[in-house]
Write a protein that holds these residues in place. Structure first.
Motif, PDB file in Angstrom:
ATOM      1  N   THR A  79      -3.478  -0.512   3.574  1.00  0.00           N
ATOM      2  CA  THR A  79      -4.565  -1.484   3.781  1.00  0.00           C
ATOM      3  C   THR A  79      -4.083  -2.844   3.278  1.00  0.00           C
ATOM      4  OG1 THR A  79      -5.586  -0.888   1.668  1.00  0.00           O
ATOM      5  CG2 THR A  79      -6.377   0.266   3.622  1.00  0.00           C
ATOM      6  N   VAL A  80      -4.748  -3.899   3.727  1.00  0.00           N
ATOM      7  CA  VAL A  80      -4.192  -5.252   3.509  1.00  0.00           C
ATOM      8  C   VAL A  80      -3.823  -5.540   2.070  1.00  0.00           C
ATOM      9  CG1 VAL A  80      -5.059  -6.584   5.450  1.00  0.00           C
ATOM     10  CG2 VAL A  80      -6.518  -6.216   3.480  1.00  0.00           C
ATOM     11  N   ASP A  81      -2.666  -6.134   1.924  1.00  0.00           N
ATOM     12  CA  ASP A  81      -2.193  -6.567   0.616  1.00  0.00           C
ATOM     13  C   ASP A  81      -2.035  -8.087   0.678  1.00  0.00           C
ATOM     14  OD1 ASP A  81      -1.012  -6.996  -1.796  1.00  0.00           O
ATOM     15  OD2 ASP A  81       0.651  -5.607  -1.522  1.00  0.00           O
ATOM     16  N   ILE A  82      -3.176  -8.739   0.743  1.00  0.00           N
ATOM     17  CA  ILE A  82      -3.199 -10.205   0.818  1.00  0.00           C
ATOM     18  C   ILE A  82      -3.260 -10.759  -0.595  1.00  0.00           C
ATOM     19  CG2 ILE A  82      -4.833 -12.076   1.376  1.00  0.00           C
ATOM     20  CD1 ILE A  82      -3.069 -11.098   3.731  1.00  0.00           C
ATOM     21  N   GLY A  83      -2.717 -11.942  -0.761  1.00  0.00           N
ATOM     22  CA  GLY A  83      -2.738 -12.589  -2.080  1.00  0.00           C
ATOM     23  C   GLY A  83      -1.334 -12.689  -2.629  1.00  0.00           C
ATOM     24  N   ALA A  84      -1.187 -13.178  -3.848  1.00  0.00           N
ATOM     25  CA  ALA A  84       0.120 -13.413  -4.485  1.00  0.00           C
ATOM     26  C   ALA A  84       0.989 -14.252  -3.559  1.00  0.00           C
ATOM     27  CB  ALA A  84       0.765 -12.107  -4.885  1.00  0.00           C
TER      28      ALA A  84
ATOM     29  N   ARG B  70      -5.743  -9.876  -5.429  1.00  0.00           N
ATOM     30  CA  ARG B  70      -4.871  -9.487  -4.317  1.00  0.00           C
ATOM     31  C   ARG B  70      -5.071  -8.013  -3.969  1.00  0.00           C
ATOM     32  NH1 ARG B  70       1.417  -8.299  -5.941  1.00  0.00           N
ATOM     33  NH2 ARG B  70       1.235  -7.213  -3.965  1.00  0.00           N
ATOM     34  N   ALA B  71      -4.525  -7.643  -2.823  1.00  0.00           N
ATOM     35  CA  ALA B  71      -4.482  -6.242  -2.378  1.00  0.00           C
ATOM     36  C   ALA B  71      -5.859  -5.576  -2.442  1.00  0.00           C
ATOM     37  CB  ALA B  71      -3.431  -5.484  -3.181  1.00  0.00           C
ATOM     38  N   ILE B  72      -5.929  -4.377  -3.056  1.00  0.00           N
ATOM     39  CA  ILE B  72      -7.201  -3.635  -3.037  1.00  0.00           C
ATOM     40  C   ILE B  72      -8.309  -4.429  -3.738  1.00  0.00           C
ATOM     41  CG2 ILE B  72      -6.691  -2.334  -5.159  1.00  0.00           C
ATOM     42  CD1 ILE B  72      -8.655  -1.053  -2.096  1.00  0.00           C
ATOM     43  N   ARG B  73      -7.931  -5.274  -4.684  1.00  0.00           N
ATOM     44  CA  ARG B  73      -8.960  -6.068  -5.383  1.00  0.00           C
ATOM     45  C   ARG B  73      -9.665  -6.974  -4.372  1.00  0.00           C
ATOM     46  NH1 ARG B  73      -4.960  -8.034 -10.268  1.00  0.00           N
ATOM     47  NH2 ARG B  73      -4.352  -5.932 -10.899  1.00  0.00           N
ATOM     48  N   TRP B  74      -8.885  -7.559  -3.480  1.00  0.00           N
ATOM     49  CA  TRP B  74      -9.478  -8.431  -2.473  1.00  0.00           C
ATOM     50  C   TRP B  74     -10.295  -7.596  -1.486  1.00  0.00           C
ATOM     51  CZ3 TRP B  74      -7.950  -9.713   2.887  1.00  0.00           C
ATOM     52  CH2 TRP B  74      -8.746 -10.744   3.411  1.00  0.00           C
TER      53      TRP B  74
END
Ligand code: PEP
Ligand code: MG
Length: 609
Positions: free
Chosen positions: A347-352, A377-381
């Motif tokens: 699943t998306v790992d957006i951020g950093a 980022r990632a699951i947090r987002w």
């Protein structure tokens, strides 16, 4: 005069070619190769933008208050002059004609050429005109971005080299965002160099997936190299040679031929099953960024996809996120491409270091300013954007109707995140059932890339079918080293005993619990770690397709019965890399028994006598 620039080697091999410089600019510059049939149209775009800016200058001049200083009007005249100068517009049109750059790229490439000429001027007054030129170009770029976009490049031309002669081109830039790197994938470049970046930055990872020689963290490269310079990229040594002498050039051409021969030899292993000398089957999987990478993975002999970095589907779209249907089609095409082999989609790992342009989330903007690697980022987002997350989960479950899909969740650290993830999955299953849309069974996996996850692994093993160790982040977070920062790249150490300890206990615990475990970080594709990971019990490796053959070669020569007893000695050593080299290199030699015994701290045969 020939110069040498040192950086970090990130992708092996030798590239020799003409430099294509991508200048860093205050305005976002899209870099697109246009279709040759659209050259005239692109030049009209450029000229139209010039005329718009010329009108702006006229208006500005006209609107100057009567008491404005005379210099202001004079300055606007200078800007007008620069704008109309053939050295800017005429030369930019030549870049479009000869290299098929889009207008924005052509203008910024020409700015780079002219800026250097200004820098070399004796006369301080003329030198200072560079700032004026930059302002004019900035206006031009803004005007271009407001007008019609360039024609989209023709994908069938990918790999073509029908512009600027037959010479290969190499890309040189201050920095390249992972999203831009993606748009250069399968393009004309045969190598690349950047000023910044670490070995496992996402830009480096995409470069590695392109399988072209690359050097990052080469500090001043984009200042020292000029458009069209002849350069050599030595991706093994992390060296860039600008304007090489004929002898050096010949030497590197020879090495280039050698490495092509070696690649050819390795390619013959493509369809050989990866089985160790003692009969252990090893799964070599592919890391991919787009569904179109599927055939490349198969061609390289991958037996499935171990990591599909789905966030790349979300990039280069001006912040407009793909809807459920579009994602479903993309995942389905990856599944179809792999012809029944398993596809693990993260699943998306957006951020950093993988920001999304134009995202409206104020929180995301907030995190990118502070400490991106530790931020949202990632699951947090994903958990903070539940509708986006559920859209993706629905698309994934629906794609699972067409073949074996595994869902992998990045960056999990706590039970609370696991619980929320599971709730979201249960929720979308209910939604799909209610709407009557077919969906398939999936295995669920957690990435182990935060030390907290590795240290509480039994909890993860209770919830998930498998785990996948993301060594790139695990190293970053264990050692507190930003993986994208070349200033601390020398401290980014996959051999650190703390890192090896976490990897080894994760593998051992997952195996003991009967759960699948693989490594999908860059360590999996680095042959220097193959024996050690096998010795730790790893039987599933996921890497760029281009690395599969080299790792397979190591697997075929390995004997896990002899390797396994050496693990503790390596991990407990203060210098694991040295110890590993000594112990593993000696396997199969007459000293083997002595070394093995020493590693196990048992008396050797001679001592026992
Ligand atoms: C990792 O962290 O090792 C990993 C595979 O994920 P990414 O490189 O995309 O962060
Ligand atoms: Mg990661």
């Amino acid at each position: 005069m020939s110069i040498q620039i040192f950086g970090l080697p990130v992708s092996r091999g030798v590239a020799i070619g003409r430099a294509v410089l991508i200048a860093s600019s205050r305005v976002d510059v899209p870099h697109v190769f246009i279709d040759p049939s659209l050259i005239d149209e692109e030049i009209v775009r450029l000229l139209t933008a010039r005329d718009v800016v010329a009108d702006e200058f006229e208006t500005l001049k006209h609107d100057l208050p009567p008491d404005a200083p005379a210099e202001l009007a004079a300055l606007l005249d200078v800007h007008q002059m620069l704008l109309q100068d053939e050295a800017l517009i005429g030369a930019a049109a030549d870049w479009i004609r000869q290299r098929h750059y889009n207008a924005e790229w052509a203008v910024s490439a020409q700015l780079e050429v002219l800026a250097r000429q200004f820098d070399e001027m004796e006369d301080a007054y003329i030198r200072e005109r560079k700032a004026d030129l930059e302002q004019v170009v900035e206006r031009l770029l803004r005007s271009l971005s407001r007008g019609l976009p360039s024609a989209v490049p023709d994908p069938s031309r990918a790999g073509a080299r029908d512009f600027g002669g037959d010479e290969p081109l190499v890309l040189v830039a201050g920095d390249i965002a992972p999203a831009d790197m993606l748009s250069f994938k399968r393009s004309v470049f045969t190598g690349f160099v950047t000023d910044v970046g670490g070995k496992t930055s996402h830009t480096a990872i995409v470069a590695r997936s392109m399988d072209i020689p690359a050097v990052v963290g080469a500090r001043q490269a984009s200042h020292l190299i000029r458009q069209d310079d002849c350069i050599i990229i030595d991706g093994d040594a992390g060296l860039v040679i600008v304007d090489p002498s004929p002898i050096v050039l010949e030497e590197y051409r020879f090495r280039q031929r050698q490495s092509e021969l070696e690649r050819g030899r390795l390619a013959r292993l493509r369809h050989t099953p990866a089985v160790t000398l003692d009969g252990e089957r090893v799964e070599l999987l592919a890391n991919i960024e787009m569904p179109e990478d599927g055939p490349v993975a198969l061609e390289a002999g991958a037996v499935g996809v171990g990591l599909f970095r789905s966030e790349f589907l979300f990039m280069n779209r001006g912040g407009d996120l793909p809807d459920e249907e579009e994602q479903y089609e993309a995942y389905r095409s990856a599944v179809d491409a792999m012809k029944g082999l398993p596809v693990t989609i993260r699943t998306v790992d957006i951020g950093a270091d993988k920001p999304l342009e134009g995202l409206s989330s104020s929180e995301l903007r907030h995190e990118s300013v502070l400490n991106p690697a530790l931020g949202l980022r990632a699951i947090r987002w994903s958990l903070s954007e539940p509708s986006m997350f559920r859209r993706q989960l629905r698309a994934l479950l629906r794609a699972a109707v067409h073949g074996p899909v595994k869902i992998l969740i990045p960056m999990l650290a706590s039970q609370n995140e696991i619980r929320q993830t599971m709730e979201n999955i249960a929720h979308v299953r209910r939604q799909l059932t209610e709407s009557g849309k077919p969906f398939g069974d999936v295995q669920l996996g957690a990435m182990i890339e935060v030390p907290a996850a590795a240290l509480t692994l039994p909890m993860f093993l209770r919830y998930f079918d498998f785990v996948s160790i993301g060594t790139n982040d695990l190293i970053q977070y264990t050692l507190a080293i930003d993986r994208a920062d070349e200033a601390v790249a020398h401290l980014y150490d996959p051999w650190h005993p703390a890192v090896l300890h976490l990897i080894s206990t994760t593998i051992a615990q997952a195996r003991a619990a009967g759960r699948g475990v693989s490594v999908c970080g860059e360590m999996a594709g680095d042959p220097a770690f193959t024996e050690l990971l096998l010795a730790m019990g790893l039987r599933s490796f996921s890497m760029h397709p281009s690395q599969i053959a080299s790792v397979k070669q190591r697997v075929l020569r390995a004997d896990t019965r002899r390797l396994a007893p050496l693990v503790d000695a390596v991990i407990q050593s203060e210098e694991p890399e040295v110890t590993c080299g000594e112990l593993f290199a000696s396997l199969g030699t007459p000293q083997h028994a002595d070394r093995l015994a020493r590693a196990q701290q048992l008396p050797t045969f001679h001592q026992a006598q």
